[in-house]
Design an enzyme around this catalytic site. Structure first.
Site, PDB file in Angstrom:
ATOM      1  N   ASN A 183       0.866  -1.176   0.000  1.00 27.66           N
ATOM      2  CA  ASN A 183       0.000   0.000   0.000  1.00 27.66           C
ATOM      3  C   ASN A 183       0.904   1.227   0.000  1.00 27.66           C
ATOM      4  O   ASN A 183       1.509   1.549   1.022  1.00 27.66           O
ATOM      5  CB  ASN A 183      -0.888  -0.030   1.255  1.00 27.66           C
ATOM      6  N   LYS A 220       0.094   4.239  -0.218  1.00 31.42           N
ATOM      7  CA  LYS A 220      -0.567   5.401   0.400  1.00 31.42           C
ATOM      8  C   LYS A 220      -0.397   6.634  -0.505  1.00 31.42           C
ATOM      9  O   LYS A 220      -0.463   6.516  -1.712  1.00 31.42           O
ATOM     10  CB  LYS A 220      -0.021   5.650   1.810  1.00 31.42           C
ATOM     11  N   HIS A 234      -9.538   0.725   4.871  1.00 34.51           N
ATOM     12  CA  HIS A 234      -8.265   0.989   5.553  1.00 34.51           C
ATOM     13  C   HIS A 234      -8.518   1.957   6.716  1.00 34.51           C
ATOM     14  O   HIS A 234      -9.337   2.867   6.598  1.00 34.51           O
ATOM     15  CB  HIS A 234      -7.252   1.582   4.565  1.00 34.51           C
ATOM     16  N   GLU A 294      -5.592  -5.464  10.496  1.00 39.38           N
ATOM     17  CA  GLU A 294      -4.650  -4.380  10.728  1.00 39.38           C
ATOM     18  C   GLU A 294      -4.975  -3.690  12.050  1.00 39.38           C
ATOM     19  O   GLU A 294      -5.808  -2.770  12.088  1.00 39.38           O
ATOM     20  CB  GLU A 294      -4.744  -3.356   9.593  1.00 39.38           C
ATOM     21  N   GLY A 296       1.969   1.955  10.759  1.00 38.48           N
ATOM     22  CA  GLY A 296       2.871   3.096  10.617  1.00 38.48           C
ATOM     23  C   GLY A 296       3.518   3.534  11.915  1.00 38.48           C
ATOM     24  O   GLY A 296       4.085   4.620  11.992  1.00 38.48           O
TER      25      GLY A 296
HETATM   26  C1  PEP Z   1      -0.842  -0.127   5.845  1.00 36.27           C
HETATM   27  O1  PEP Z   1      -0.719   0.900   5.203  1.00 36.27           O
HETATM   28  O2  PEP Z   1      -1.834  -0.853   5.672  1.00 36.27           O
HETATM   29  C2  PEP Z   1       0.182  -0.488   6.814  1.00 36.27           C
HETATM   30  C3  PEP Z   1       0.067  -1.596   7.478  1.00 36.27           C
HETATM   31  O3  PEP Z   1       1.229   0.407   6.966  1.00 36.27           O
HETATM   32  P1  PEP Z   1       2.643   0.091   7.708  1.00 36.27           P
HETATM   33  O4  PEP Z   1       3.165  -1.197   7.112  1.00 36.27           O
HETATM   34  O5  PEP Z   1       3.503   1.260   7.354  1.00 36.27           O
HETATM   35  O6  PEP Z   1       2.361  -0.052   9.154  1.00 36.27           O
END
Ligand code: PEP
Length: 250
Positions: free
Chosen positions: A9, A11, A94, A166, A172
């Protein structure tokens, strides 16, 4: 055996030129289909990335979509637009949209239905906030997000679903769920999915873990029995780290 699925992802990162070179770098390192791999760039680069990935097993996904086929929805894109731009996948729910932009469960449910009936596979994100984990509400939150986000789906739609667990506190932040926390949540999601859609659908369901997955923690997470892949944010922005995570899934 469920095939592992690693999705990146991106972003709201990359420029047109860095998106192209990142896609090329990922494509260079993926020469077989041992692991399902997809990248989800920002909307304006979808076609650029899809072109760069022509002939590669790496698929493209959108980071979001609207539920409507077309209309006066400034700033949004429809599932068909994603398909036309070369996408196979779309991320829905998300936490940066669910919590960051207050997208409701009803809105997310409409998106899941529209995207799957248009022919996209949906990576549907679920996960609890830190306060919810600390309040021992993780299972209740997952239960509610799955029940409301996935209500009323056809059998065909269910076959196009991937779930990404998640935990919001891990996205992040550099804080990763422990293997026990991840396995427990994934097993719960599979059990919950079986109650909603039957054992066969739950058995084949791919459940990704997302939240600070990096090359140095990926192997330990990806070997867990109910962890079938990863949704990767930060570490998907460099070919080397993303490819190391894909290798950890083999
Ligand atoms: C995400 O964007 O879904 C994510 C898990 O980000 P990160 O790996 O940076 O924590």
């Amino acid at each position: 055996m469920r095939k592992k699925f690693i999705a990146g992802n991106w972003k709201m990162y990359t420029t047109a030129s860095t998106a192209k070179s990142l896609a090329e770098g990922v494509a260079k390192g993926i020469t077989d289909n041992a692991v399902t791999v997809a990248v989800c760039p920002p909307f304006p680069w979808l076609s650029i990335v899809a072109d760069a990935l022509q002939g590669s097993p790496v698929a493209v996904g959108g980071q979001n979509c609207h539920y409507a086929a077309e209309g006066a929805y400034t700033g949004d894109v429809s599932p068909q637009m994603l398909l036309d731009a070369g996408c196979k996948y779309v991320i829905v729910g998300h936490s940066e949209r669910r919590h960051g932009l207050n997208e409701s469960d009803l809105f997310l449910n409409r998106k899941v239905k529209a995207a799957t009936s248009a022919g996209l596979s949906v990576i549907f994100c679920v996960g609890e906030l830190l306060a919810e984990r600390e309040g021992k509400q993780t299972e209740d939150v997952l239960d509610y997000q799955l029940a409301s986000g996935l209500t009323g789906l056809s059998k065909e739609a269910v076959s196009k679903l991937v779930i990404a667990y998640e935990p919001v506190w891990a996205i992040g932040t550099g804080k990763v769920a422990t293997p026990d926390q991840a396995q427990e949540a994934h097993a719960f999601i599979r059990k919950r999915f079986a109650a909603q859609f039957g054992d066969a659908a739950a058995h084949t369901l791919v459940i990704q873990y997302g939240g600070s997955v990096k090359p140095d923690n990926a192997r330990e997470l990806l070997k867990l029995p109910d962890v079938d892949g990863a949704l990767v944010g930060g570490a998907s922005l460099k070919p080397d780290s993303f490819l190391a995570i894909v290798r950890a899934a083999v």
